[in-house]
Design a protein around this motif. Sequence first.
Motif, PDB file in Angstrom:
ATOM      1  N   LEU A  43       0.834  -1.202   0.000  1.00 59.94           N
ATOM      2  CA  LEU A  43       0.000   0.000   0.000  1.00 59.94           C
ATOM      3  C   LEU A  43       0.869   1.251   0.000  1.00 59.94           C
ATOM      4  CD1 LEU A  43      -0.268   1.587   2.999  1.00 59.94           C
ATOM      5  CD2 LEU A  43      -1.242  -0.613   3.561  1.00 59.94           C
ATOM      6  N   GLU A  44       0.286   2.308  -0.497  1.00 60.82           N
ATOM      7  CA  GLU A  44       0.948   3.609  -0.533  1.00 60.82           C
ATOM      8  C   GLU A  44      -0.089   4.640  -0.091  1.00 60.82           C
ATOM      9  OE1 GLU A  44       2.150   5.761  -4.421  1.00 60.82           O
ATOM     10  OE2 GLU A  44       3.878   4.547  -3.849  1.00 60.82           O
ATOM     11  N   PHE A  45       0.334   5.586   0.724  1.00 64.68           N
ATOM     12  CA  PHE A  45      -0.574   6.635   1.176  1.00 64.68           C
ATOM     13  C   PHE A  45      -0.668   7.719   0.107  1.00 64.68           C
ATOM     14  CE2 PHE A  45       0.343   4.697   5.206  1.00 64.68           C
ATOM     15  CZ  PHE A  45      -0.769   4.936   5.982  1.00 64.68           C
ATOM     16  N   LYS A  46      -1.884   8.026  -0.327  1.00 61.37           N
ATOM     17  CA  LYS A  46      -2.105   9.189  -1.191  1.00 61.37           C
ATOM     18  C   LYS A  46      -2.341  10.408  -0.303  1.00 61.37           C
ATOM     19  CE  LYS A  46      -4.689  10.911  -5.091  1.00 61.37           C
ATOM     20  NZ  LYS A  46      -5.699  10.657  -6.106  1.00 61.37           N
ATOM     21  N   THR A  47      -3.208  10.234   0.696  1.00 61.54           N
ATOM     22  CA  THR A  47      -3.446  11.247   1.720  1.00 61.54           C
ATOM     23  C   THR A  47      -3.418  10.535   3.072  1.00 61.54           C
ATOM     24  OG1 THR A  47      -4.900  12.456   0.215  1.00 61.54           O
ATOM     25  CG2 THR A  47      -5.039  13.034   2.533  1.00 61.54           C
ATOM     26  N   ALA A  48      -2.585  11.024   3.980  1.00 60.04           N
ATOM     27  CA  ALA A  48      -2.476  10.407   5.306  1.00 60.04           C
ATOM     28  C   ALA A  48      -3.218  11.259   6.330  1.00 60.04           C
ATOM     29  CB  ALA A  48      -1.012  10.269   5.706  1.00 60.04           C
ATOM     30  N   ALA A  49      -4.008  10.592   7.173  1.00 64.40           N
ATOM     31  CA  ALA A  49      -4.733  11.273   8.249  1.00 64.40           C
ATOM     32  C   ALA A  49      -3.933  11.111   9.545  1.00 64.40           C
ATOM     33  CB  ALA A  49      -6.125  10.676   8.410  1.00 64.40           C
ATOM     34  N   PHE A  50      -3.653  12.246  10.183  1.00 60.95           N
ATOM     35  CA  PHE A  50      -2.899  12.248  11.433  1.00 60.95           C
ATOM     36  C   PHE A  50      -3.790  12.782  12.555  1.00 60.95           C
ATOM     37  CE2 PHE A  50       0.341  12.564   8.167  1.00 60.95           C
ATOM     38  CZ  PHE A  50       1.301  11.662   8.606  1.00 60.95           C
ATOM     39  N   GLN A  51      -3.786  12.080  13.672  1.00 60.61           N
ATOM     40  CA  GLN A  51      -4.547  12.534  14.835  1.00 60.61           C
ATOM     41  C   GLN A  51      -3.559  13.081  15.864  1.00 60.61           C
ATOM     42  OE1 GLN A  51      -6.641   9.526  17.128  1.00 60.61           O
ATOM     43  NE2 GLN A  51      -8.231  11.035  17.618  1.00 60.61           N
ATOM     44  N   CYS A  52      -3.818  14.311  16.322  1.00 61.51           N
ATOM     45  CA  CYS A  52      -2.998  14.923  17.358  1.00 61.51           C
ATOM     46  C   CYS A  52      -3.228  14.138  18.649  1.00 61.51           C
ATOM     47  CB  CYS A  52      -3.365  16.389  17.540  1.00 61.51           C
ATOM     48  SG  CYS A  52      -2.454  17.211  18.870  1.00 61.51           S
ATOM     49  N   MET A  53      -2.154  13.684  19.264  1.00 60.90           N
ATOM     50  CA  MET A  53      -2.265  12.893  20.489  1.00 60.90           C
ATOM     51  C   MET A  53      -2.579  13.762  21.708  1.00 60.90           C
ATOM     52  SD  MET A  53      -1.972   9.842  19.419  1.00 60.90           S
ATOM     53  CE  MET A  53      -1.735   8.900  20.899  1.00 60.90           C
ATOM     54  N   ARG A  54      -2.517  15.091  21.549  1.00 61.40           N
ATOM     55  CA  ARG A  54      -2.811  16.003  22.660  1.00 61.40           C
ATOM     56  C   ARG A  54      -4.294  16.381  22.702  1.00 61.40           C
ATOM     57  NH1 ARG A  54       2.304  18.452  24.485  1.00 61.40           N
ATOM     58  NH2 ARG A  54       3.904  17.791  23.015  1.00 61.40           N
ATOM     59  N   CYS A  55      -4.856  16.737  21.519  1.00 59.91           N
ATOM     60  CA  CYS A  55      -6.244  17.223  21.510  1.00 59.91           C
ATOM     61  C   CYS A  55      -7.209  16.345  20.716  1.00 59.91           C
ATOM     62  CB  CYS A  55      -6.288  18.658  20.990  1.00 59.91           C
ATOM     63  SG  CYS A  55      -6.002  18.799  19.213  1.00 59.91           S
ATOM     64  N   GLY A  56      -6.693  15.401  19.901  1.00 58.24           N
ATOM     65  CA  GLY A  56      -7.554  14.501  19.136  1.00 58.24           C
ATOM     66  C   GLY A  56      -7.945  15.008  17.757  1.00 58.24           C
ATOM     67  N   HIS A  57      -7.537  16.246  17.390  1.00 53.46           N
ATOM     68  CA  HIS A  57      -7.885  16.814  16.083  1.00 53.46           C
ATOM     69  C   HIS A  57      -7.233  15.985  14.959  1.00 53.46           C
ATOM     70  CE1 HIS A  57      -9.043  19.891  13.203  1.00 53.46           C
ATOM     71  NE2 HIS A  57      -7.825  19.806  12.693  1.00 53.46           N
ATOM     72  N   ILE A  58      -7.963  15.794  13.863  1.00 53.46           N
ATOM     73  CA  ILE A  58      -7.449  15.032  12.720  1.00 53.46           C
ATOM     74  C   ILE A  58      -7.081  15.994  11.597  1.00 53.46           C
ATOM     75  CG2 ILE A  58      -8.000  13.322  10.946  1.00 53.46           C
ATOM     76  CD1 ILE A  58      -9.876  12.014  13.020  1.00 53.46           C
ATOM     77  N   THR A  59      -5.858  15.848  11.093  1.00 48.33           N
ATOM     78  CA  THR A  59      -5.343  16.645   9.982  1.00 48.33           C
ATOM     79  C   THR A  59      -4.964  15.703   8.851  1.00 48.33           C
ATOM     80  OG1 THR A  59      -4.435  18.285  11.512  1.00 48.33           O
ATOM     81  CG2 THR A  59      -3.572  18.307   9.270  1.00 48.33           C
TER      82      THR A  59
END
Length: 171
Positions: A43-59
């Motif tokens: 697999l290859e990431f086209k768009t990666a979703a990251f979750q902030c471990m401090r507040c939970g926001h997803i970027t």
Amino acid sequence: MKNKGVMKMTDALKIDIDKIRVEHIGKKLKVHGKATRIGTHYLEFKTAAFQCMRCGHITKVEQDQDQVLLQEPIGGCENDICGKKGPFKVLPKESELLNVQDISILEIPENPKNGQIIKSLQGRLYGDIICVAQENEIWDFIGELTFSDMGKKRHEFFLKITELGDKYSNR
């Protein structure tokens, strides 16, 4: 014997591997050749979703396919209240993933000459066409020509294959 391709044919410049030049970068090409050195699909990431471990926001961060490591949010967490530089956790289910498989395409000269060097082109199969072309099968490979960094200021042509055209019987 010709076998109709697994994907619809689209307008692409038909070209022999030994005729590929820098002016073809970014263009859709159709390359006729033998499938060799077929790798395991991954697999290859086209768009990666990251979750902030401090507040939970997803970027979500668009990934550069030429980079080896995942690129995290450059400016940190996009949550105005948080804004921290991490740590982040990758969320595969929220990310856009691609099925890919590396392959080498070996040219098939019309009239081979003694001592002639056979050219090859590195490529990557994307989507539903992975695991279709098998070792030593002859196909028309269709995709966008780009290049990959080989290090020491050396680059090589690379075909991002999104379609398979006709399949030919081995001669």
